[in-house]
Design a protein around this motif. Structure first.
Motif, PDB file in Angstrom:
ATOM      1  N   MET A 111      14.668  20.761  66.353  1.00 32.32           N
ATOM      2  CA  MET A 111      14.779  19.464  65.682  1.00 32.32           C
ATOM      3  C   MET A 111      13.437  18.730  65.587  1.00 32.32           C
ATOM      4  N   THR A 112      12.584  18.894  66.606  1.00 34.08           N
ATOM      5  CA  THR A 112      11.294  18.202  66.560  1.00 34.08           C
ATOM      6  C   THR A 112      10.424  18.775  65.441  1.00 34.08           C
ATOM      7  N   THR A 113      10.423  20.099  65.307  1.00 31.96           N
ATOM      8  CA  THR A 113       9.661  20.735  64.223  1.00 31.96           C
ATOM      9  C   THR A 113      10.217  20.286  62.871  1.00 31.96           C
ATOM     10  N   TYR A 114      11.537  20.292  62.776  1.00 35.11           N
ATOM     11  CA  TYR A 114      12.176  19.843  61.539  1.00 35.11           C
ATOM     12  C   TYR A 114      11.812  18.383  61.253  1.00 35.11           C
ATOM     13  N   GLY A 115      11.811  17.562  62.306  1.00 33.58           N
ATOM     14  CA  GLY A 115      11.505  16.139  62.155  1.00 33.58           C
ATOM     15  C   GLY A 115      10.135  15.926  61.529  1.00 33.58           C
ATOM     16  N   LYS A 116       9.170  16.741  61.970  1.00 35.53           N
ATOM     17  CA  LYS A 116       7.813  16.618  61.406  1.00 35.53           C
ATOM     18  C   LYS A 116       7.825  16.989  59.931  1.00 35.53           C
ATOM     19  N   GLU A 117       8.556  18.046  59.606  1.00 35.47           N
ATOM     20  CA  GLU A 117       8.639  18.494  58.206  1.00 35.47           C
ATOM     21  C   GLU A 117       9.305  17.404  57.347  1.00 35.47           C
ATOM     22  N   LEU A 118      10.362  16.827  57.906  1.00 38.81           N
ATOM     23  CA  LEU A 118      11.082  15.778  57.177  1.00 38.81           C
ATOM     24  C   LEU A 118      10.173  14.559  56.961  1.00 38.81           C
ATOM     25  N   GLN A 119       9.437  14.212  57.999  1.00 29.40           N
ATOM     26  CA  GLN A 119       8.532  13.057  57.916  1.00 29.40           C
ATOM     27  C   GLN A 119       7.488  13.251  56.815  1.00 29.40           C
ATOM     28  N   VAL A 120       6.878  14.430  56.776  1.00 28.60           N
ATOM     29  CA  VAL A 120       5.862  14.730  55.754  1.00 28.60           C
ATOM     30  C   VAL A 120       6.496  14.689  54.360  1.00 28.60           C
ATOM     31  N   ALA A 121       7.690  15.301  54.249  1.00 28.24           N
ATOM     32  CA  ALA A 121       8.364  15.339  52.947  1.00 28.24           C
ATOM     33  C   ALA A 121       8.700  13.921  52.473  1.00 28.24           C
ATOM     34  N   LEU A 122       9.138  13.086  53.392  1.00 28.64           N
ATOM     35  CA  LEU A 122       9.482  11.712  53.010  1.00 28.64           C
ATOM     36  C   LEU A 122       8.236  10.922  52.597  1.00 28.64           C
ATOM     37  N   GLU A 123       7.147  11.139  53.340  1.00 35.51           N
ATOM     38  CA  GLU A 123       5.897  10.444  52.987  1.00 35.51           C
ATOM     39  C   GLU A 123       5.423  10.879  51.602  1.00 35.51           C
ATOM     40  N   ASN A 124       5.483  12.189  51.352  1.00 35.26           N
ATOM     41  CA  ASN A 124       5.065  12.698  50.033  1.00 35.26           C
ATOM     42  C   ASN A 124       5.962  12.153  48.925  1.00 35.26           C
ATOM     43  N   PHE A 125       7.260  12.159  49.205  1.00 41.27           N
ATOM     44  CA  PHE A 125       8.196  11.643  48.206  1.00 41.27           C
ATOM     45  C   PHE A 125       7.883  10.169  47.899  1.00 41.27           C
TER      46      PHE A 125
ATOM     47  N   GLN B 150       5.163   8.553  48.250  1.00 45.18           N
ATOM     48  CA  GLN B 150       3.886   8.399  47.521  1.00 45.18           C
ATOM     49  C   GLN B 150       4.013   8.710  46.037  1.00 45.18           C
ATOM     50  N   ARG B 151       5.053   9.440  45.683  1.00 47.45           N
ATOM     51  CA  ARG B 151       5.290   9.693  44.251  1.00 47.45           C
ATOM     52  C   ARG B 151       6.281   8.698  43.661  1.00 47.45           C
ATOM     53  N   PHE B 152       7.266   8.331  44.465  1.00 47.68           N
ATOM     54  CA  PHE B 152       8.363   7.513  43.942  1.00 47.68           C
ATOM     55  C   PHE B 152       7.908   6.079  43.625  1.00 47.68           C
ATOM     56  N   LEU B 153       7.088   5.501  44.491  1.00 54.15           N
ATOM     57  CA  LEU B 153       6.645   4.118  44.237  1.00 54.15           C
ATOM     58  C   LEU B 153       5.790   4.038  42.952  1.00 54.15           C
ATOM     59  N   PRO B 154       4.807   4.941  42.758  1.00 51.91           N
ATOM     60  CA  PRO B 154       4.069   4.920  41.477  1.00 51.91           C
ATOM     61  C   PRO B 154       4.957   5.240  40.267  1.00 51.91           C
ATOM     62  N   HIS B 155       5.974   6.085  40.492  1.00 47.89           N
ATOM     63  CA  HIS B 155       6.894   6.397  39.391  1.00 47.89           C
ATOM     64  C   HIS B 155       7.588   5.110  38.907  1.00 47.89           C
ATOM     65  N   MET B 156       8.048   4.317  39.861  1.00 46.50           N
ATOM     66  CA  MET B 156       8.723   3.060  39.467  1.00 46.50           C
ATOM     67  C   MET B 156       7.728   2.107  38.801  1.00 46.50           C
ATOM     68  N   LYS B 157       6.511   2.101  39.323  1.00 44.69           N
ATOM     69  CA  LYS B 157       5.469   1.248  38.724  1.00 44.69           C
ATOM     70  C   LYS B 157       5.214   1.675  37.268  1.00 44.69           C
ATOM     71  N   GLU B 158       5.178   2.986  37.055  1.00 46.35           N
ATOM     72  CA  GLU B 158       4.963   3.484  35.696  1.00 46.35           C
ATOM     73  C   GLU B 158       6.097   3.039  34.769  1.00 46.35           C
ATOM     74  N   GLU B 159       7.313   3.122  35.282  1.00 42.51           N
ATOM     75  CA  GLU B 159       8.446   2.692  34.454  1.00 42.51           C
ATOM     76  C   GLU B 159       8.302   1.209  34.086  1.00 42.51           C
ATOM     77  N   GLU B 160       7.879   0.426  35.060  1.00 43.58           N
ATOM     78  CA  GLU B 160       7.754  -1.020  34.819  1.00 43.58           C
ATOM     79  C   GLU B 160       6.570  -1.344  33.896  1.00 43.58           C
TER      80      GLU B 160
END
Ligand code: FEO
Length: 168
Positions: free
Chosen positions: A112-126, A128-138
């Motif tokens: 679970m700890t290894t998975y947690g790190k992977e999840l954390q990185v994936a969420l951070e990457n997501f 970093q894309r999702f906030l600019p995506h919404m900005k682009e829409e606006e």
């Protein structure tokens, strides 16, 4: 310049999406990934959140992007940005990562700890894309809508968007 409130089709749903982002960022920072219960709670919350992001995207496609694309095509205007707006969103991948976490929690496996790190990185990457995506829409798509739709049409689109998000 911000569009008038009554024709701003992104502002209200994006406020909700940004609240969800803030919520999972806070929850993530407080999660003990070695705890089965903590990780299970985080995954449940993320499943709900990413399902809501998917619904948001579907509503935008149905109520905004398809209409914008149709209007531009009717005027023989090519715009690749409109076609591609949700093509790299990775929502399905995020939901699959959450499902993978559930399987670990249910089996009680010790990764679970290894998975947690992977999840954390994936969420951070997501994020970093999702906030600019919404900005682009606006900042890109809202002005395009203002250019090619009438005030009354945009009021109707906004009303439908809000209704389908159940945010009214
Ligand atoms: Fe409003 Fe496409 O996220």
């Amino acid at each position: 310049m911000a569009p008038p409130e009554e024709v701003d089709v992104f502002k209200v749903p994006h406020r909700r999406m940004k609240e969800l982002v803030n919520y999972y960022c806070q929850k993530l920072s407080k999660t003990d990934f070695s705890s089965n219960r903590d990780l299970g709670n985080l995954l449940k919350s993320l499943e709900t959140t990413f399902s809501e992001f998917k619904i948001h995207e579907q509503i935008e496609n149905d109520c905004i992007m398809n209409k914008l694309q149709g209007r531009l095509e009717a005027l023989s205007i090519q715009n690749e940005q409109v076609c591609d707006v949700h093509s790299h969103n990775q929502l399905s991948e995020m939901l699959e990562l959450v499902a993978q976490g559930y399987r670990l929690v249910q089996k009680g496996e010790g990764e679970m700890t290894t998975y947690g790190k992977e999840l954390q990185v994936a969420l951070e990457n997501f994020t970093q894309r999702f906030l600019p995506h919404m900005k682009e829409e606006e900042e890109v798509f809202q002005p395009l809508l203002m250019e090619y739709f009438s005030y009354e049409e945009l009021k109707d689109i906004k009303s439908l968007v809000i209704k389908r998000h159940c945010l009214s």
